[in-house]
Design a protein around this motif. Structure first.
Motif, PDB file in Angstrom:
ATOM      1  N   VAL A  46      53.013 -13.237  10.811  1.00 54.51           N
ATOM      2  CA  VAL A  46      53.165 -12.462  12.045  1.00 54.51           C
ATOM      3  C   VAL A  46      52.570 -11.066  11.907  1.00 54.51           C
ATOM      4  O   VAL A  46      51.880 -10.568  12.811  1.00 54.51           O
ATOM      5  N   SER A  47      52.806 -10.429  10.785  1.00 51.54           N
ATOM      6  CA  SER A  47      52.392  -9.031  10.624  1.00 51.54           C
ATOM      7  C   SER A  47      50.924  -8.867  10.246  1.00 51.54           C
ATOM      8  O   SER A  47      50.378  -7.773  10.364  1.00 51.54           O
ATOM      9  N   ASP A  48      50.285  -9.939   9.789  1.00 53.10           N
ATOM     10  CA  ASP A  48      48.889  -9.855   9.356  1.00 53.10           C
ATOM     11  C   ASP A  48      48.000 -10.635  10.333  1.00 53.10           C
ATOM     12  O   ASP A  48      47.536 -11.735  10.043  1.00 53.10           O
ATOM     13  N   ALA A  49      47.759 -10.032  11.491  1.00 54.46           N
ATOM     14  CA  ALA A  49      46.992 -10.708  12.544  1.00 54.46           C
ATOM     15  C   ALA A  49      45.525 -10.872  12.185  1.00 54.46           C
ATOM     16  O   ALA A  49      44.843 -11.744  12.726  1.00 54.46           O
ATOM     17  N   GLU A  50      45.019 -10.059  11.282  1.00 51.76           N
ATOM     18  CA  GLU A  50      43.607 -10.157  10.900  1.00 51.76           C
ATOM     19  C   GLU A  50      43.335 -11.424  10.106  1.00 51.76           C
ATOM     20  O   GLU A  50      42.295 -12.077  10.288  1.00 51.76           O
ATOM     21  N   ARG A  51      44.276 -11.813   9.252  1.00 49.06           N
ATOM     22  CA  ARG A  51      44.032 -12.959   8.363  1.00 49.06           C
ATOM     23  C   ARG A  51      44.702 -14.254   8.787  1.00 49.06           C
ATOM     24  O   ARG A  51      44.213 -15.340   8.459  1.00 49.06           O
ATOM     25  N   PHE A  52      45.827 -14.158   9.527  1.00 46.59           N
ATOM     26  CA  PHE A  52      46.633 -15.357   9.719  1.00 46.59           C
ATOM     27  C   PHE A  52      46.891 -15.692  11.189  1.00 46.59           C
ATOM     28  O   PHE A  52      47.100 -14.806  12.021  1.00 46.59           O
ATOM     29  N   PHE A  53      46.894 -16.978  11.490  1.00 46.61           N
ATOM     30  CA  PHE A  53      47.381 -17.462  12.775  1.00 46.61           C
ATOM     31  C   PHE A  53      48.911 -17.338  12.790  1.00 46.61           C
ATOM     32  O   PHE A  53      49.570 -17.495  11.758  1.00 46.61           O
ATOM     33  N   SER A  54      49.479 -17.089  13.968  1.00 47.48           N
ATOM     34  CA  SER A  54      50.935 -17.027  14.112  1.00 47.48           C
ATOM     35  C   SER A  54      51.319 -17.522  15.496  1.00 47.48           C
ATOM     36  O   SER A  54      50.973 -16.912  16.510  1.00 47.48           O
ATOM     37  N   TYR A  55      52.049 -18.611  15.524  1.00 51.46           N
ATOM     38  CA  TYR A  55      52.539 -19.154  16.790  1.00 51.46           C
ATOM     39  C   TYR A  55      53.568 -18.220  17.413  1.00 51.46           C
ATOM     40  O   TYR A  55      53.565 -17.998  18.633  1.00 51.46           O
ATOM     41  N   ARG A  56      54.445 -17.661  16.606  1.00 56.50           N
ATOM     42  CA  ARG A  56      55.472 -16.753  17.126  1.00 56.50           C
ATOM     43  C   ARG A  56      54.844 -15.512  17.748  1.00 56.50           C
ATOM     44  O   ARG A  56      55.310 -15.024  18.769  1.00 56.50           O
ATOM     45  N   ARG A  57      53.780 -15.023  17.169  1.00 56.14           N
ATOM     46  CA  ARG A  57      53.125 -13.814  17.671  1.00 56.14           C
ATOM     47  C   ARG A  57      52.265 -14.090  18.889  1.00 56.14           C
ATOM     48  O   ARG A  57      52.279 -13.336  19.865  1.00 56.14           O
ATOM     49  N   ASP A  58      51.490 -15.193  18.882  1.00 52.43           N
ATOM     50  CA  ASP A  58      50.455 -15.408  19.882  1.00 52.43           C
ATOM     51  C   ASP A  58      50.691 -16.560  20.851  1.00 52.43           C
ATOM     52  O   ASP A  58      50.044 -16.608  21.894  1.00 52.43           O
ATOM     53  N   GLY A  59      51.558 -17.486  20.499  1.00 54.97           N
ATOM     54  CA  GLY A  59      51.782 -18.635  21.379  1.00 54.97           C
ATOM     55  C   GLY A  59      50.679 -19.665  21.253  1.00 54.97           C
ATOM     56  O   GLY A  59      50.841 -20.674  20.571  1.00 54.97           O
ATOM     57  N   ILE A  60      49.553 -19.445  21.889  1.00 56.69           N
ATOM     58  CA  ILE A  60      48.401 -20.330  21.752  1.00 56.69           C
ATOM     59  C   ILE A  60      47.580 -19.825  20.578  1.00 56.69           C
ATOM     60  O   ILE A  60      47.079 -18.691  20.603  1.00 56.69           O
ATOM     61  N   THR A  61      47.445 -20.651  19.561  1.00 56.97           N
ATOM     62  CA  THR A  61      46.768 -20.188  18.351  1.00 56.97           C
ATOM     63  C   THR A  61      46.315 -21.365  17.517  1.00 56.97           C
ATOM     64  O   THR A  61      46.640 -22.527  17.816  1.00 56.97           O
ATOM     65  N   GLY A  62      45.550 -21.077  16.461  1.00 56.57           N
ATOM     66  CA  GLY A  62      45.051 -22.113  15.573  1.00 56.57           C
ATOM     67  C   GLY A  62      46.015 -22.432  14.450  1.00 56.57           C
ATOM     68  O   GLY A  62      47.164 -21.978  14.440  1.00 56.57           O
ATOM     69  N   ARG A  63      45.536 -23.225  13.493  1.00 64.06           N
ATOM     70  CA  ARG A  63      46.333 -23.619  12.341  1.00 64.06           C
ATOM     71  C   ARG A  63      45.526 -23.423  11.059  1.00 64.06           C
ATOM     72  O   ARG A  63      44.329 -23.694  11.013  1.00 64.06           O
ATOM     73  N   MET A  64      46.222 -22.973  10.017  1.00 68.92           N
ATOM     74  CA  MET A  64      45.638 -22.823   8.690  1.00 68.92           C
ATOM     75  C   MET A  64      46.034 -24.021   7.838  1.00 68.92           C
ATOM     76  O   MET A  64      46.970 -24.746   8.178  1.00 68.92           O
ATOM     77  N   ALA A  65      45.334 -24.212   6.739  1.00 67.22           N
ATOM     78  CA  ALA A  65      45.620 -25.336   5.856  1.00 67.22           C
ATOM     79  C   ALA A  65      45.932 -24.858   4.452  1.00 67.22           C
ATOM     80  O   ALA A  65      45.278 -23.946   3.931  1.00 67.22           O
ATOM     81  N   SER A  66      46.939 -25.488   3.851  1.00 65.61           N
ATOM     82  CA  SER A  66      47.252 -25.282   2.436  1.00 65.61           C
ATOM     83  C   SER A  66      46.998 -26.610   1.732  1.00 65.61           C
ATOM     84  O   SER A  66      47.615 -27.627   2.075  1.00 65.61           O
ATOM     85  N   LEU A  67      46.072 -26.605   0.772  1.00 71.94           N
ATOM     86  CA  LEU A  67      45.593 -27.827   0.142  1.00 71.94           C
ATOM     87  C   LEU A  67      45.816 -27.783  -1.366  1.00 71.94           C
ATOM     88  O   LEU A  67      45.667 -26.725  -1.993  1.00 71.94           O
ATOM     89  N   ILE A  68      46.119 -28.935  -1.948  1.00 78.15           N
ATOM     90  CA  ILE A  68      46.302 -29.025  -3.393  1.00 78.15           C
ATOM     91  C   ILE A  68      45.858 -30.398  -3.858  1.00 78.15           C
ATOM     92  O   ILE A  68      46.085 -31.400  -3.175  1.00 78.15           O
ATOM     93  N   TRP A  69      45.205 -30.441  -5.027  1.00 74.92           N
ATOM     94  CA  TRP A  69      44.716 -31.709  -5.558  1.00 74.92           C
ATOM     95  C   TRP A  69      44.540 -31.587  -7.064  1.00 74.92           C
ATOM     96  O   TRP A  69      44.558 -30.484  -7.628  1.00 74.92           O
TER      97      TRP A  69
END
Length: 257
Positions: free
Chosen positions: A221-244
């Protein structure tokens, strides 16, 4: 910006060398506002071609196509070693090198897991509903490793100064364990509480016996430059966390102590 230039986040944790992780930010893609720019969610209203192009950029950095889940805030775990792994799930585990576990978030907590031997990895989508219902417990059980041998890392999520919830959310967690009360402080009005999602997840993992827990200091929420936030913006994208698991590296040698 090329795929290799994507601004990946890398966890600071003592994982074995053959455990690979990549966490995307909102930067480095082709989507336009309000999904700018590296939106990886195909269910949020973004242009289909843009999402496909963004996923292609991520795929170019990986050994295989990630196993994209249809997340429903539940507790089902997709076992990627199986030929017919569940797609409708909120977590994934794998012990086969090159199979990429992934969860998408935009405030919910991504939890990445591996064992000290470097033979198993997992990823869980832990919003408050899934967390309360036991998604972390289900994921740890599916790892097939003693919890004391697991490492966990918490990725970007809504922080404790931004996540205001109602009485019913607090009551749900406290009904599971009285210790959960430590993760809530009074909100702005009566009946509202500031919730610490990171602490709630730490408590759940600690109860299971997971001792090596890292991360938990990146607020979407507090880092709008780097992160999507549904709570902050409502309509927004999604980030991915991947591990292999990297097929080109040997697992860690078993510990004698």
């Amino acid at each position: 910006m090329s795929a290799t230039d994507l601004p990946w986040l890398q966890p600071d944790w003592p994982a074995p060398a053959n455990v690979r992780v990549g966490v995307t930010t909102r930067l480095g893609g082709v989507s336009t506002a309000p999904y700018g720019t590296l939106n990886l969610g195909d269910h949020v209203g973004d242009d289909v071609a843009s999402v496909a192009a963004n996923r292609a950029r991520v795929r170019a950095c990986l050994p295989a196509e990630p196993f994209w889940l249809q997340q429903v805030h539940g507790t089902t775990v997709a076992r990627l070693d199986d030929a017919e792994a569940a797609r409708v799930a909120d977590a994934a585990v794998a012990s086969t090198p090159g199979r990429v576990c992934v969860v998408m978030t935009a405030d919910c907590l991504p939890v990445l897991l591996c064992n000290r031997a470097g033979t198993a990895v997992g990823a869980a989508h832990a919003g408050w509903r899934g967390l309360a219902d036991g998604v972390l417990e289900a994921t740890v059980a599916a790892m097939g490793t003693a919890p004391s041998e697991l490492l966990a890392w918490f990725g970007p999520a809504i922080g404790p100064t931004a996540f205001e919830v109602g009485d019913e959310v607090r009551a749900t967690f406290i009904a599971h364990t009285a210790e959960a009360a430590q993760a809530f402080r009074p909100g702005r009005i009566a009946g509202k509480w500031w919730a610490d999602l990171y602490l709630l997840a730490r408590q759940r993992l600690a109860t299971l016996g997971v001792q090596s827990i890292h991360g938990g200091d990146l607020c979407t929420v507090s880092d709008a430059e780097r992160f999507f936030s549904y709570r902050r913006d409502g309509i927004t994208g999604r980030m991915a966390s991947l591990i292999w698991l990297d097929a080109g590296s040997e697992p860690a040698a078993p510990s004698n102590g």
